[in-house]
Write a protein that holds these residues in place. Structure first.
Motif, PDB file in Angstrom:
ATOM      1  N   THR A  54       1.204 -23.447 -15.402  1.00 15.16           N
ATOM      2  CA  THR A  54       0.126 -24.849 -16.234  1.00 15.16           C
ATOM      3  C   THR A  54       1.316 -25.719 -16.416  1.00 15.16           C
ATOM      4  OG1 THR A  54      -1.653 -23.286 -16.949  1.00 15.16           O
ATOM      5  CG2 THR A  54      -1.632 -25.874 -17.235  1.00 15.16           C
ATOM      6  N   LEU A  55       1.110 -26.749 -15.775  1.00 16.41           N
ATOM      7  CA  LEU A  55       1.855 -27.459 -15.652  1.00 16.41           C
ATOM      8  C   LEU A  55       1.248 -28.862 -16.955  1.00 16.41           C
ATOM      9  CD1 LEU A  55       3.827 -29.711 -14.222  1.00 16.41           C
ATOM     10  CD2 LEU A  55       3.072 -31.510 -14.765  1.00 16.41           C
ATOM     11  N   TRP A  56       2.454 -28.592 -18.564  1.00 22.62           N
ATOM     12  CA  TRP A  56       1.508 -29.797 -18.994  1.00 22.62           C
ATOM     13  C   TRP A  56       2.593 -30.451 -20.126  1.00 22.62           C
ATOM     14  CZ3 TRP A  56      -1.112 -27.273 -23.478  1.00 22.62           C
ATOM     15  CH2 TRP A  56      -2.068 -25.365 -23.503  1.00 22.62           C
ATOM     16  N   GLY A  57       1.974 -31.340 -19.903  1.00 22.49           N
ATOM     17  CA  GLY A  57       2.553 -32.840 -19.192  1.00 22.49           C
ATOM     18  C   GLY A  57       2.367 -34.241 -20.314  1.00 22.49           C
ATOM     19  N   THR A  58       3.626 -34.892 -20.897  1.00 22.87           N
ATOM     20  CA  THR A  58       2.979 -35.961 -21.546  1.00 22.87           C
ATOM     21  C   THR A  58       3.609 -36.984 -21.041  1.00 22.87           C
ATOM     22  OG1 THR A  58       3.999 -36.635 -23.976  1.00 22.87           O
ATOM     23  CG2 THR A  58       5.717 -34.837 -22.511  1.00 22.87           C
ATOM     24  N   GLY A  59       3.027 -38.607 -21.749  1.00 23.79           N
ATOM     25  CA  GLY A  59       3.693 -39.780 -21.635  1.00 23.79           C
ATOM     26  C   GLY A  59       2.840 -40.322 -20.298  1.00 23.79           C
ATOM     27  N   ALA A  60       1.757 -39.429 -19.496  1.00 20.46           N
ATOM     28  CA  ALA A  60       1.312 -40.091 -19.030  1.00 20.46           C
ATOM     29  C   ALA A  60      -0.299 -39.566 -18.603  1.00 20.46           C
ATOM     30  CB  ALA A  60       1.800 -40.238 -17.214  1.00 20.46           C
ATOM     31  N   GLU A  61      -1.551 -39.578 -17.947  1.00 15.26           N
ATOM     32  CA  GLU A  61      -2.595 -39.324 -18.056  1.00 15.26           C
ATOM     33  C   GLU A  61      -2.651 -38.419 -17.419  1.00 15.26           C
ATOM     34  OE1 GLU A  61      -4.896 -40.022 -20.267  1.00 15.26           O
ATOM     35  OE2 GLU A  61      -3.953 -41.171 -21.310  1.00 15.26           O
ATOM     36  N   GLU A  62      -3.510 -37.374 -16.726  1.00 16.76           N
ATOM     37  CA  GLU A  62      -3.312 -36.613 -15.384  1.00 16.76           C
ATOM     38  C   GLU A  62      -3.636 -36.901 -15.007  1.00 16.76           C
ATOM     39  OE1 GLU A  62      -6.122 -32.619 -14.373  1.00 16.76           O
ATOM     40  OE2 GLU A  62      -6.849 -33.422 -15.985  1.00 16.76           O
ATOM     41  N   ALA A  63      -4.259 -37.309 -13.890  1.00 16.00           N
ATOM     42  CA  ALA A  63      -4.607 -38.203 -12.988  1.00 16.00           C
ATOM     43  C   ALA A  63      -3.519 -38.870 -12.798  1.00 16.00           C
ATOM     44  CB  ALA A  63      -5.275 -39.326 -13.416  1.00 16.00           C
ATOM     45  N   GLN A  64      -2.419 -39.185 -13.160  1.00 15.62           N
ATOM     46  CA  GLN A  64      -1.501 -39.858 -13.064  1.00 15.62           C
ATOM     47  C   GLN A  64      -0.458 -38.817 -12.511  1.00 15.62           C
ATOM     48  OE1 GLN A  64      -0.900 -42.380 -16.542  1.00 15.62           O
ATOM     49  NE2 GLN A  64       0.249 -43.506 -15.186  1.00 15.62           N
ATOM     50  N   PHE A  65      -0.541 -37.418 -13.182  1.00 14.30           N
ATOM     51  CA  PHE A  65       0.714 -36.296 -12.947  1.00 14.30           C
ATOM     52  C   PHE A  65       0.174 -35.813 -11.308  1.00 14.30           C
ATOM     53  CE2 PHE A  65       1.678 -36.143 -16.920  1.00 14.30           C
ATOM     54  CZ  PHE A  65       3.596 -35.512 -16.979  1.00 14.30           C
ATOM     55  N   LEU A  66      -1.031 -35.714 -11.338  1.00 15.27           N
ATOM     56  CA  LEU A  66      -2.010 -35.059  -9.840  1.00 15.27           C
ATOM     57  C   LEU A  66      -1.736 -35.629  -8.650  1.00 15.27           C
ATOM     58  CD1 LEU A  66      -5.165 -33.207 -11.574  1.00 15.27           C
ATOM     59  CD2 LEU A  66      -2.370 -32.513 -11.612  1.00 15.27           C
ATOM     60  N   ASP A  67      -1.726 -36.829  -9.100  1.00 15.71           N
ATOM     61  CA  ASP A  67      -0.990 -38.353  -7.620  1.00 15.71           C
ATOM     62  C   ASP A  67       0.559 -37.844  -7.514  1.00 15.71           C
ATOM     63  OD1 ASP A  67      -3.360 -39.553  -7.830  1.00 15.71           O
ATOM     64  OD2 ASP A  67      -2.934 -41.042  -8.832  1.00 15.71           O
ATOM     65  N   TRP A  68       1.403 -38.009  -8.492  1.00 21.09           N
ATOM     66  CA  TRP A  68       2.887 -37.627  -8.269  1.00 21.09           C
ATOM     67  C   TRP A  68       3.344 -36.077  -7.868  1.00 21.09           C
ATOM     68  CZ3 TRP A  68       6.052 -35.541 -13.705  1.00 21.09           C
ATOM     69  CH2 TRP A  68       7.507 -35.704 -13.017  1.00 21.09           C
ATOM     70  N   LEU A  69       2.525 -34.675  -8.062  1.00 21.81           N
ATOM     71  CA  LEU A  69       2.797 -33.498  -8.501  1.00 21.81           C
ATOM     72  C   LEU A  69       2.064 -32.791  -7.263  1.00 21.81           C
ATOM     73  CD1 LEU A  69       4.793 -32.943 -11.679  1.00 21.81           C
ATOM     74  CD2 LEU A  69       5.288 -33.102  -9.089  1.00 21.81           C
ATOM     75  N   GLY A  70       0.963 -33.045  -6.672  1.00 25.98           N
ATOM     76  CA  GLY A  70      -0.466 -32.957  -6.553  1.00 25.98           C
ATOM     77  C   GLY A  70      -1.340 -31.963  -7.058  1.00 25.98           C
ATOM     78  N   ASP A  71      -2.102 -31.195  -6.618  1.00 24.71           N
ATOM     79  CA  ASP A  71      -2.656 -30.989  -7.468  1.00 24.71           C
ATOM     80  C   ASP A  71      -2.071 -29.618  -7.662  1.00 24.71           C
ATOM     81  OD1 ASP A  71      -5.368 -30.090  -8.009  1.00 24.71           O
ATOM     82  OD2 ASP A  71      -5.717 -28.907  -6.303  1.00 24.71           O
ATOM     83  N   LEU A  72      -2.984 -28.998  -8.828  1.00 22.11           N
ATOM     84  CA  LEU A  72      -2.085 -27.668  -9.633  1.00 22.11           C
ATOM     85  C   LEU A  72      -3.125 -28.256 -10.866  1.00 22.11           C
ATOM     86  CD1 LEU A  72      -0.077 -29.291 -11.936  1.00 22.11           C
ATOM     87  CD2 LEU A  72       1.777 -29.383 -10.524  1.00 22.11           C
ATOM     88  N   PRO A  73      -2.604 -27.060 -11.925  1.00 23.73           N
ATOM     89  CA  PRO A  73      -3.623 -26.574 -13.316  1.00 23.73           C
ATOM     90  C   PRO A  73      -2.922 -27.449 -14.067  1.00 23.73           C
ATOM     91  CG  PRO A  73      -2.805 -24.491 -11.997  1.00 23.73           C
ATOM     92  CD  PRO A  73      -2.268 -25.252 -10.908  1.00 23.73           C
ATOM     93  N   PHE A  74      -3.751 -28.222 -15.135  1.00 23.17           N
ATOM     94  CA  PHE A  74      -2.710 -29.115 -15.900  1.00 23.17           C
ATOM     95  C   PHE A  74      -3.469 -29.302 -17.111  1.00 23.17           C
ATOM     96  CE2 PHE A  74      -2.551 -33.091 -17.889  1.00 23.17           C
ATOM     97  CZ  PHE A  74      -1.016 -33.522 -17.803  1.00 23.17           C
ATOM     98  N   ASP A  75      -2.338 -29.065 -18.188  1.00 22.22           N
ATOM     99  CA  ASP A  75      -3.090 -29.413 -19.289  1.00 22.22           C
ATOM    100  C   ASP A  75      -2.227 -30.708 -20.363  1.00 22.22           C
ATOM    101  OD1 ASP A  75      -4.610 -29.326 -21.781  1.00 22.22           O
ATOM    102  OD2 ASP A  75      -4.203 -26.757 -21.214  1.00 22.22           O
ATOM    103  N   THR A  76      -2.525 -31.454 -21.068  1.00 21.36           N
ATOM    104  CA  THR A  76      -1.522 -31.855 -22.055  1.00 21.36           C
ATOM    105  C   THR A  76      -1.199 -31.496 -23.209  1.00 21.36           C
ATOM    106  OG1 THR A  76      -3.630 -33.882 -21.195  1.00 21.36           O
ATOM    107  CG2 THR A  76      -1.809 -34.497 -23.414  1.00 21.36           C
ATOM    108  N   GLN A  77       0.386 -31.886 -23.801  1.00 20.16           N
ATOM    109  CA  GLN A  77       1.149 -31.273 -24.451  1.00 20.16           C
ATOM    110  C   GLN A  77       0.849 -32.013 -25.802  1.00 20.16           C
ATOM    111  OE1 GLN A  77       4.974 -31.252 -24.447  1.00 20.16           O
ATOM    112  NE2 GLN A  77       5.462 -31.254 -21.764  1.00 20.16           N
ATOM    113  N   ALA A  78       0.679 -31.450 -26.512  1.00 21.34           N
ATOM    114  CA  ALA A  78      -0.193 -31.252 -28.128  1.00 21.34           C
ATOM    115  C   ALA A  78       1.167 -32.046 -28.988  1.00 21.34           C
ATOM    116  CB  ALA A  78       0.297 -30.134 -28.870  1.00 21.34           C
ATOM    117  N   GLY A  79       0.989 -32.837 -29.686  1.00 19.84           N
ATOM    118  CA  GLY A  79       1.885 -33.353 -30.693  1.00 19.84           C
ATOM    119  C   GLY A  79       3.163 -33.181 -31.356  1.00 19.84           C
TER     120      GLY A  79
END
Length: 193
Positions: A54-79
């Protein structure tokens, strides 16, 4: 024991917010561009390893990560600090925590980590700068994430000391170099923007 799962911790490549220690050498756009390249390489390497992730992203919304890296399992990092974010990403065990800073990462490194976890052993990959590029845990060990001075040359040693205090004897993988600072750029001239 269930199948190991990789948690890739990744920041969106916004100029001025990504690879900030490289800004003096590359400028905000160059540092963000290099981070983008490193993250893309890491995701490709993880995909090639065959280990679920799973890619745990920060700094943008899920849609931006998927546009960048393609379809992949995604979740948002905690603070919080890195320890808080890693702990929140450990939704299931065994888990392998992975950043995007090690250009020499191979699918074999990830397969070795998964194999160690499948035997019930923790695993750690030391970084030449005193941190670590990978940490794998077969079960929760929350104390490993508290009281660490993240981003310093003491992270690996402090983590190993905490492991010893908890009776954890990890498999130690090959030492890799991170690409974090201007002096690291000479090691990978082909990655320079």
């Amino acid at each position: 024991m269930s199948t190991p799962h990789i948690a890739i911790m990744c920041r969106y490549p916004v100029p001025g917010q990504a690879k900030t220690r490289l800004i003096p050498a590359l400028g905000p756009d160059g540092a963000a561009g290099l981070h983008k390249t490193l993250a893309e390489r890491t995701v490709a390497t993880v995909r090639a390893s065959g280990v679920p992730f799973t890619l745990w992203g920060t700094g943008a919304e899920e849609a931006q990560f998927l546009d960048w890296l393609g379809d992949l399992p995604f979740d948002t990092q905690a603070g919080g600090d890195l320890g808080d974010r890693l702990l929140a990403a450990a939704k299931s065990y065994p888990v392998i925590f992975l950043g995007t800073d090690a250009p020499d990462l191979t699918p074999e490194h990830l397969q070795q980590a998964a194999e160690a976890l499948s035997t019930g052993r923790a695993v750690i990959g030391p970084a030449a700068d005193g941190g670590y590029w990978l940490l794998g845990l077969p079960q929760p060990a929350d104390d490993l994430f508290f009281g660490i001075h993240w981003g310093t040359e003491t992270v690996y040693q402090a983590t190993r000391e905490k492991m010893a205090a908890l009776g954890i004897d990890p498999v130690v993988l090959e030492e890799l170099h991170d690409l974090d600072r201007p002096e690291d750029l000479d090691r990978w001239p082909d990655l320079r923007p």
